[in-house]
Enzyme design. Structure first.
Site, PDB file in Angstrom:
ATOM      1  N   GLY A 146       0.760  -1.256   0.000  1.00 58.12           N
ATOM      2  CA  GLY A 146       0.000   0.000   0.000  1.00 58.12           C
ATOM      3  C   GLY A 146       0.779   1.288   0.000  1.00 58.12           C
ATOM      4  O   GLY A 146       0.201   2.351   0.224  1.00 58.12           O
ATOM      5  N   SER A 155       1.296   7.984   2.031  1.00 55.81           N
ATOM      6  CA  SER A 155       0.564   6.741   2.318  1.00 55.81           C
ATOM      7  C   SER A 155       0.781   6.307   3.764  1.00 55.81           C
ATOM      8  O   SER A 155       1.913   6.328   4.275  1.00 55.81           O
ATOM      9  CB  SER A 155       1.054   5.605   1.412  1.00 55.81           C
ATOM     10  OG  SER A 155       0.761   5.869   0.068  1.00 55.81           O
ATOM     11  N   ASP A 189      -1.129  -6.560  -8.104  1.00 52.46           N
ATOM     12  CA  ASP A 189      -2.538  -6.149  -8.070  1.00 52.46           C
ATOM     13  C   ASP A 189      -3.234  -7.180  -7.184  1.00 52.46           C
ATOM     14  O   ASP A 189      -3.437  -8.326  -7.591  1.00 52.46           O
ATOM     15  CB  ASP A 189      -3.113  -6.136  -9.484  1.00 52.46           C
ATOM     16  CG  ASP A 189      -4.585  -5.746  -9.482  1.00 52.46           C
ATOM     17  OD1 ASP A 189      -5.226  -5.788  -8.414  1.00 52.46           O
ATOM     18  OD2 ASP A 189      -5.099  -5.409 -10.573  1.00 52.46           O
ATOM     19  N   TYR A 204     -18.581   8.252   2.894  1.00 54.84           N
ATOM     20  CA  TYR A 204     -17.723   7.068   3.013  1.00 54.84           C
ATOM     21  C   TYR A 204     -18.395   5.855   2.352  1.00 54.84           C
ATOM     22  O   TYR A 204     -17.720   4.950   1.859  1.00 54.84           O
ATOM     23  CB  TYR A 204     -17.361   6.805   4.475  1.00 54.84           C
ATOM     24  CG  TYR A 204     -16.085   6.008   4.628  1.00 54.84           C
ATOM     25  CD1 TYR A 204     -14.878   6.472   4.092  1.00 54.84           C
ATOM     26  CD2 TYR A 204     -16.078   4.788   5.284  1.00 54.84           C
ATOM     27  CE1 TYR A 204     -13.711   5.735   4.210  1.00 54.84           C
ATOM     28  CE2 TYR A 204     -14.911   4.053   5.420  1.00 54.84           C
ATOM     29  CZ  TYR A 204     -13.733   4.533   4.879  1.00 54.84           C
ATOM     30  OH  TYR A 204     -12.575   3.794   5.003  1.00 54.84           O
ATOM     31  N   LYS A 225     -15.187  -1.830   4.981  1.00 60.86           N
ATOM     32  CA  LYS A 225     -14.379  -1.814   6.220  1.00 60.86           C
ATOM     33  C   LYS A 225     -15.042  -2.669   7.309  1.00 60.86           C
ATOM     34  O   LYS A 225     -14.350  -3.306   8.111  1.00 60.86           O
ATOM     35  CB  LYS A 225     -14.173  -0.380   6.719  1.00 60.86           C
ATOM     36  CG  LYS A 225     -13.267   0.462   5.834  1.00 60.86           C
ATOM     37  CD  LYS A 225     -11.872  -0.127   5.671  1.00 60.86           C
ATOM     38  CE  LYS A 225     -10.930   0.822   4.973  1.00 60.86           C
ATOM     39  NZ  LYS A 225      -9.680   0.169   4.557  1.00 60.86           N
ATOM     40  N   ILE A 285      -6.927  11.119   7.482  1.00 61.67           N
ATOM     41  CA  ILE A 285      -5.568  11.604   7.170  1.00 61.67           C
ATOM     42  C   ILE A 285      -5.560  11.912   5.674  1.00 61.67           C
ATOM     43  O   ILE A 285      -6.095  11.128   4.887  1.00 61.67           O
ATOM     44  CB  ILE A 285      -4.532  10.495   7.485  1.00 61.67           C
ATOM     45  CG1 ILE A 285      -4.496  10.214   8.992  1.00 61.67           C
ATOM     46  CG2 ILE A 285      -3.146  10.880   6.978  1.00 61.67           C
ATOM     47  CD1 ILE A 285      -3.728   8.963   9.373  1.00 61.67           C
ATOM     48  N   LYS A 286      -4.951  13.028   5.288  1.00 57.15           N
ATOM     49  CA  LYS A 286      -4.947  13.368   3.852  1.00 57.15           C
ATOM     50  C   LYS A 286      -3.996  12.470   3.067  1.00 57.15           C
ATOM     51  O   LYS A 286      -2.787  12.524   3.252  1.00 57.15           O
ATOM     52  CB  LYS A 286      -4.547  14.832   3.663  1.00 57.15           C
ATOM     53  CG  LYS A 286      -5.712  15.630   3.158  1.00 57.15           C
ATOM     54  CD  LYS A 286      -5.504  17.069   2.883  1.00 57.15           C
ATOM     55  CE  LYS A 286      -6.896  17.685   2.903  1.00 57.15           C
ATOM     56  NZ  LYS A 286      -6.985  18.994   3.469  1.00 57.15           N
TER      57      LYS A 286
END
Ligand SMILES: NC(=O)c1ccc[n+]([C@@H]2O[C@H](COP(=O)([O-])OP(=O)(O)OC[C@H]3O[C@@H](n4cnc5c(N)ncnc54)[C@H](O)[C@@H]3O)[C@@H](O)[C@H]2O)c1
Length: 259
Positions: free
Chosen positions: A13, A19, A67, A159, A166, A195-196
């Site tokens: 990720g 990230s 992937d 969301y 999730k 978090i951006k």
């Protein structure tokens, strides 16, 4: 001596230096761990991931395209990791995907079947797919960590389908912990506050969420990605040897507030 000296594992990720996966890896490495990395296939993806990882001081990283929605990619990635590391102690699952068109305010009820299925596959099922492959070369037990968000428990505008995915990810964590516990493998999630990052910016209304958290969270601020990394160090380390199937909030306390 570092808390994680001698521990090795795979981090999924890292898209760039924002990230959460990168902040987790950096903290693990700072405490003595060795990380291998998997990024989405493509020259641009590799360049951005490499820039973050090498720019962060990792020399000659083990870096492989994967992937995670493809079984053959997961097979190849874990086979290469086995060749490289022989055995691993941790897997960081810090990936998710949903079509941003359906992360718009008010359109959860419009989610088409293929968008729903893809979000569930990439954001939840892949944890199971990775755990299955990782368990085969964790002879000393290990720690598997997934990344989640409070939108799994409460309806958070925008969301949408990601909240449903999730919720599934957290349920997968509990079932995996039950089955892999006898091998000494612990499986947990970290529930980060907003978090951006590239992914979060796809969620409609994100700025409003940041403002609200700053007003209402007990610590009166938003969380930093580095703080998520520190909690990952705890979960990978032997300090968390008795912790599995859990969801730990790294959200400045926002989840406990009722208004
Ligand atoms: N940023 C937040 O506010 C926040 C809060 C809580 C939880 N999370 C979760 O943290 C995790 C990391 O997200 P981030 O915010 O760091 O964003 P990010 O965009 O930096 O990371 C998401 C990663 O998922 C990867 N990915 C997407 N589809 C993939 C696929 N098919 N195969 C392999 N990799 C794939 C992307 O390449 C990217 O590296 C996600 O699970 C996200 O839902 C984020």
């Amino acid at each position: 001596m570092g808390l994680l000296d001698g521990k090795k594992g795979m981090v999924f990720g890292v898209a760039n230096d924002r990230s959460i996966a990168w902040h987790i890896a950096k903290n693990l490495i700072d405490h003595g761990a060795t990380c291998g990395f998997a990024h989405l296939p493509g020259e641009k993806m590799e360049r951005r991931a490499r820039k973050a990882i090498e720019g962060g001081g990792v020399v000659d990283p083990f870096l492989i395209p994967c992937d995670a929605s493809k079984d053959e990619d997961l097979d190849a990635t874990f086979a290469a990791a086995k060749d490289h590391f022989d055995a691993i102690d941790f897997v960081i699952h810090s990936i998710a995907f949903a079509d941003r068109e359906y992360l718009k305010l008010g359109n959860f009820h419009q989610t088409p079947r293929d968008v729903f299925t893809q979000a569930m596959d990439i954001s939840a099922y892949t944890l199971v797919a990775m755990a299955k492959r990782a368990a085969e070369f964790m002879p000393n037990g290990g720690s598997i960590i997934g990344m989640t968000y409070f939108g799994s428990e409460k309806a958070i505008p925008g969301y949408n389908v990601m909240g449903v995915a999730k919720a599934a990810l957290e349920a997968c964590t509990r079932y995996l912990s039950m089955e892999l516990g006898e091998k000494g493998i612990r499986v947990n999630t970290l529930s980060a506050g907003p978090i951006k990052t590239l992914s979060s910016m796809a969620v409609d209304g994100l700025d409003e969420i940041f403002e609200w958290v700053e007003k209402k969270a007990p610590l009166r601020r938003n969380v930093e990605a580095d703080e998520v990394g520190k909690s990952a160090v705890y979960l990978v380390s032997d300090l968390a040897s008795g912790v599995t199937g859990e969801n730990i909030y790294i959200d400045c306390g926002y989840n406990v507030v009722g208004l």
